[in-house]
Write a protein that holds these residues in place. Structure first.
Motif, PDB file in Angstrom:
ATOM      1  N   GLN A 634      22.610  -5.196 -21.736  1.00  0.00           N
ATOM      2  CA  GLN A 634      23.408  -4.435 -22.705  1.00  0.00           C
ATOM      3  C   GLN A 634      23.852  -5.307 -23.878  1.00  0.00           C
ATOM      4  N   HIS A 635      23.327  -6.558 -23.941  1.00  0.00           N
ATOM      5  CA  HIS A 635      23.769  -7.440 -25.019  1.00  0.00           C
ATOM      6  C   HIS A 635      22.839  -7.292 -26.222  1.00  0.00           C
ATOM      7  N   GLY A 636      23.247  -7.861 -27.357  1.00  0.00           N
ATOM      8  CA  GLY A 636      22.439  -7.783 -28.565  1.00  0.00           C
ATOM      9  C   GLY A 636      22.702  -6.510 -29.339  1.00  0.00           C
ATOM     10  N   GLY A 637      22.138  -6.431 -30.534  1.00  0.00           N
ATOM     11  CA  GLY A 637      22.343  -5.246 -31.363  1.00  0.00           C
ATOM     12  C   GLY A 637      23.767  -5.175 -31.871  1.00  0.00           C
ATOM     13  N   ILE A 638      24.247  -3.942 -32.056  1.00  0.00           N
ATOM     14  CA  ILE A 638      25.576  -3.744 -32.636  1.00  0.00           C
ATOM     15  C   ILE A 638      26.642  -3.653 -31.551  1.00  0.00           C
ATOM     16  N   TYR A 639      26.330  -2.984 -30.452  1.00  0.00           N
ATOM     17  CA  TYR A 639      27.339  -2.682 -29.441  1.00  0.00           C
ATOM     18  C   TYR A 639      27.124  -3.512 -28.171  1.00  0.00           C
ATOM     19  N   TYR A 640      28.251  -3.755 -27.493  1.00  0.00           N
ATOM     20  CA  TYR A 640      28.223  -4.468 -26.229  1.00  0.00           C
ATOM     21  C   TYR A 640      28.972  -3.643 -25.201  1.00  0.00           C
ATOM     22  N   THR A 641      28.474  -3.660 -23.963  1.00  0.00           N
ATOM     23  CA  THR A 641      29.109  -2.901 -22.888  1.00  0.00           C
ATOM     24  C   THR A 641      29.633  -3.878 -21.842  1.00  0.00           C
ATOM     25  N   TYR A 642      30.874  -3.655 -21.430  1.00  0.00           N
ATOM     26  CA  TYR A 642      31.525  -4.569 -20.497  1.00  0.00           C
ATOM     27  C   TYR A 642      32.101  -3.807 -19.311  1.00  0.00           C
ATOM     28  N   ASP A 643      32.001  -4.459 -18.117  1.00  0.00           N
ATOM     29  CA  ASP A 643      32.750  -4.003 -16.942  1.00  0.00           C
ATOM     30  C   ASP A 643      34.102  -4.687 -16.995  1.00  0.00           C
ATOM     31  N   VAL A 644      35.172  -3.894 -16.882  1.00  0.00           N
ATOM     32  CA  VAL A 644      36.529  -4.423 -16.995  1.00  0.00           C
ATOM     33  C   VAL A 644      37.328  -4.010 -15.771  1.00  0.00           C
ATOM     34  N   GLU A 645      38.027  -4.976 -15.200  1.00  0.00           N
ATOM     35  CA  GLU A 645      38.925  -4.706 -14.076  1.00  0.00           C
ATOM     36  C   GLU A 645      40.340  -5.068 -14.487  1.00  0.00           C
ATOM     37  N   ALA A 646      41.307  -4.256 -14.056  1.00  0.00           N
ATOM     38  CA  ALA A 646      42.723  -4.496 -14.355  1.00  0.00           C
ATOM     39  C   ALA A 646      43.545  -4.159 -13.132  1.00  0.00           C
ATOM     40  N   ASP A 647      44.619  -4.909 -12.909  1.00  0.00           N
ATOM     41  CA  ASP A 647      45.481  -4.679 -11.752  1.00  0.00           C
ATOM     42  C   ASP A 647      46.010  -3.251 -11.750  1.00  0.00           C
ATOM     43  N   GLY A 648      45.808  -2.566 -10.632  1.00  0.00           N
ATOM     44  CA  GLY A 648      46.367  -1.234 -10.451  1.00  0.00           C
ATOM     45  C   GLY A 648      45.532  -0.116 -11.010  1.00  0.00           C
ATOM     46  N   LEU A 649      44.413  -0.427 -11.703  1.00  0.00           N
ATOM     47  CA  LEU A 649      43.582   0.606 -12.308  1.00  0.00           C
ATOM     48  C   LEU A 649      42.195   0.635 -11.674  1.00  0.00           C
ATOM     49  N   GLN A 650      41.584   1.788 -11.693  1.00  0.00           N
ATOM     50  CA  GLN A 650      40.189   1.878 -11.296  1.00  0.00           C
ATOM     51  C   GLN A 650      39.331   1.140 -12.325  1.00  0.00           C
ATOM     52  N   ASP A 651      38.167   0.637 -11.890  1.00  0.00           N
ATOM     53  CA  ASP A 651      37.303  -0.154 -12.769  1.00  0.00           C
ATOM     54  C   ASP A 651      36.886   0.651 -13.996  1.00  0.00           C
TER      55      ASP A 651
END
Length: 781
Positions: A634-651
């Motif tokens: 998903q890297h390169g080009g204009i946009y990037y996509t990330y998996d993000v985890e935070a305490d207390g939240l669903q991924d």
């Protein structure tokens, strides 16, 4: 058919049916133009007014007045008689009817009210006629006898019984010079008794009947002077029935000043074609017959009737606004100032302006306004005042005409939606603000051939406008400016365009009811930032933070462009009463109520969001980000996509054009990231009385209409205890929400990381209140 009548121009034919309806047909081919229902009983007679604008009909027990262009009823006689016949005077000023109750009656075609008392006939009156010169009234009855009356005697008797008929009789008598005889009699009385007020009383009334208002006012002043000078105290008391000219004049001038406060600075006089500033408009009014008549009629009846004065002033100064798509060559102020619009060469926008002025004049309006030439666009002070006042000008107008230059005469339903006019930014307020609006095609004929007097009452046209704009019909018809539902209003203009980039924002000032500096040359980012700063600062509405796209240089929490609001606003899932009750009941056994109450108190004590020096103080619930990983492939080009985890939240999955630092608990980063939930006080579930007040002024939007109230359970009181309120809050916080990703900058300042898709977050477990306890006020750059 029981009756037929040609229109005065001979082009139309009205046919009265025994089934209770009227057909209006073309005379050349008898094609029905329109049909309308009159009564559930046969239509016994029908006549046209001499100017062709009204149809008057009688049925078994109704005398009704109709707009002859569309069949809309414009009046009905009071009382219920059995009408047998009707006739109209040659000047169209009154109707005569013959009835079964042995009477003949006269009716005013302007007010649709009866004139004077009923005229008795010995038997049932079966027929009636008015002579061509309107001087004789003839009626016949079942006894075969004919009765002839002088109309002058009937009307003068009516005037003596009720002074409200005074102006009507004056209008009728003027054309026949009937006032000259009483004027001569008055002069003789004055000559024989110069110290008496009686001769002057006769004189001012006669002059009024002749519409010689200047002389009538002079005679009235002389009469008042005589009343003051008389030694008889009883006669002096008559002075109280009248008002001094100076007091009436002050009242009229005050009404004019009030009216013009909300009027455009310049207006085109439709009769002459000249552009007039306010001073010129006032001069024209003070010289007009309307002013002199108002002055006289206000003097003869004490106390001063401010309502009638305001009504007369509003009618005189009523203006028509033009809403249109600019052409390449539009006339500007310097092109028409000091010149007659009707005499200018028909090139470019001049032809459109001329036809607009003619249309306004033909509809009965003296004043017209067009944005191209009625504003001095070289004067920055005037330009700013105009931009901030334009919504009010459209709202206070007597009529707004929308000219659809690209809609041909053959166009059908849907052409308005596809018109270029419907893509422009300024036109949103131009169709929301007016109370009366008419749409015209390229040939200046009514859109869809709808000849009604207000297209905001047209279900077909309003439905088409709703479909194309996304604005609820109720808001289209009765919009009121304000901060409520700011996110929805921003969406209305998100796909529209303006010639100057800043104008897309300036066109919203009136819709939100704000007055801000107009700074042409600033970026649209700065203009939008100033507007959104005002909305958040004054209303505390954080829904304007619900956008996707590129962040503004003004503040990272705001978008760079209004197009970022194109997507529908995020709405929380509806919590129906049963769902809320079950959820609260379940939480009672799984959470510490004391902890829920503590969270409720924390949030209840939070300050509203506010802007200071381009910095947003944003109340929120913060969830620390513990992991950021870019997705493979998903890297390169204009946009990037990330998996993000935070305490207390669903991924979470976040797509952005920003490059994020990747980290995890095993590979931490010194910079702090948070997923935050901007705090909205509505989530406390408390009634918002300011919202209720606004709701009275502004129709609810579809989202408001569709959301059911969260009613308390059968065993819960309406005024819930603190524990119940706290648990309801936890249920709301457990619903998915539109989140922001923010990164810590130097010190305790943060920036929003813009995303190209809305970030929807949800807590893992609403019972884990500890994960929602990080309540703070972030300073956003």
């Amino acid at each position: 058919m029981l009756g037929v009548a040609f229109s005065p121009d001979g082009l139309k034919l009205a046919c009265a049916s025994s089934k209770g309806y009227i057909d209006v047909r073309r005379t050349d081919n008898l094609r029905v133009l329109f049909q309308f229902t009159v009564s559930n009983s046969p239509v016994r007679g029908i006549v046209w007014s001499p100017n062709g604008q009204q149809l008057v009909s009688i049925s078994h027990n109704k005398l009704q007045f109709w707009n002859s262009s569309n069949g809309h009823q414009i009046g009905q006689a009071s009382g219920r008689k059995r009408y047998n016949s009707l006739a109209i005077s040659s000047d169209g000023s009154f109707i005569a009817t013959a009835s079964n109750d042995k009477t003949v009656r006269l009716w005013c075609t302007k007010t649709h009210q009866q004139i004077g008392e009923a005229l008795d006939h010995t038997v049932v009156a079966t027929c009636v006629a008015i002579s061509p010169d309107a001087e004789l009234l003839v009626n016949g009855g079942k006894d075969g006898k004919v009765q002839v009356r002088l109309v002058e005697n009937v009307l003068s008797t009516a005037m003596q019984l009720d002074s409200s008929y005074d102006s009507y009789f004056a209008h009728w008598a003027l054309g026949r010079n009937l006032y000259r005889r009483p004027l001569s009699d008055a002069e003789k009385v004055i000559e024989n008794s110069p110290s008496s007020y009686l001769g002057y009383e006769m004189k001012h009334k006669a002059l009024h009947a002749g519409q010689r208002y200047d002389e009538a006012i002079e005679a009235l002043d002389s009469m008042l002077s005589k009343l003051n000078d008389t030694p008889d105290p009883q006669i002096r008391q008559l002075h109280r029935k009248y008002v001094k000219q100076s007091k009436v004049d002050d009242a009229i001038r005050g009404a004019v000043h009030t009216r013009l406060e909300s009027a455009p600075l310049r207006l085109l006089e439709t009769s002459t074609g000249y552009l007039c500033n306010r001073e010129a408009q006032i001069r024209i009014f003070m010289k007009s017959t309307e002013y002199k008549k108002l002055l006289y009629e206000s003097m003869i009846r004490a106390p001063i009737n401010t309502e009638s004065i305001n009504k007369a002033v509003a009618k005189f100064f009523g203006w028509v606004m033009l809403s249109h798509r600019w052409d390449r060559k539009e006339p500007l102020l310097h092109n028409i100032q000091g010149r007659v619009v009707y005499e200018l060469n028909e090139v470019g926008g001049i032809e459109k302006l001329r036809k607009f002025c003619r249309k306004a004049r033909d509809l009965g309006y003296r004043w017209a306004w067009s944005d191209t030439c009625c504003i001095d666009q070289e004067n920055n002070v005037e330009l700013q005042r105009s931009v901030n006042s334009m919504f009010v000008w459209y709202h206070q107008s007597a009529l707004t005409i929308v000219y659809l230059s690209d809609v041909p005469p053959s166009a059908e339903w849907g052409a308005l939606a596809n018109s270029d006019w419907n893509t422009r930014g300024w036109t949103v307020q131009e169709f929301l603000a007016p109370r009366v609006i008419l749409f015209y095609r390229a040939d200046w004929a009514p859109y869809l051939n709808d000849h009604s007097d207000n297209h905001k009452k047209s279900a077909a046209i309003m439905q088409e406008l709703e479909n194309s704009t996304g604005i609820n019909t109720r808001a289209l018809v009765a919009f009121r400016p304000g901060m409520r539902d700011a996110r929805e209003k921003l969406k209305w203009v998100s796909t529209r365009v303006t010639t100057l980039q800043e104008d897309i924002v300036y066109s919203l000032f009136g819709i939100f009811g704000v007055h801000l500096p107009v700074i042409y040359g600033e970026t649209k980012q700065n203009a939008l930032g100033r507007l959104l700063q005002e909305i958040v600062g004054r209303s505390g509405d954080i829904t304007v933070l619900d956008w996707v796209g590129k962040a503004s240089d003004f503040n990272s929490c705001l978008p760079a462009d209004v197009t970022s609001y194109e997507a529908p606003p995020f709405t929380l899932p509806s919590l129906l009463g049963d769902v809320m009750r079950r959820s609260v009941s379940k939480l009672r056994n799984t959470v510490a109520v004391e902890l829920a109450s503590k969270l409720y108190t924390l949030l209840d004590n939070l300050s509203l969001p506010r802007f200071t020096n381009y910095r947003l103080q944003l109340p929120c619930i913060a969830f620390p980000v513990t992991k950021v990983r870019q997705r493979h492939g998903q890297h390169g080009g204009i946009y990037y996509t990330y998996d993000v985890e935070a305490d207390g939240l669903q991924d979470l999955l976040i797509t952005t054009e920003n490059t994020l630092t990747q980290f995890s608990p095993a590979q931490p980063t010194p910079q702090k990231f948070f997923i935050i939930r901007p705090w909205d006080r509505h989530d406390l579930g408390l009634p918002d009385f300011s919202d209720d007040a606004q709701r009275v002024l502004e129709p609810p939007l579809p989202s408001q209409l569709d959301s059911p109230d969260e009613s308390p359970g059968e065993n819960e009181p309406n005024e819930m205890d603190a524990h119940s309120q706290a648990l309801r809050l936890i249920v709301r916080l457990g619903q998915p929400f539109a989140a922001l990703l923010v990164a810590q900058q130097r010190g305790w300042e943060y920036k929003r990381i813009a995303s190209d898709y809305r970030i929807i977050a949800c807590v893992k477990d609403m019972a884990s209140i500890e994960n929602m306890m990080d309540v703070r006020m972030l300073e956003m750059l």
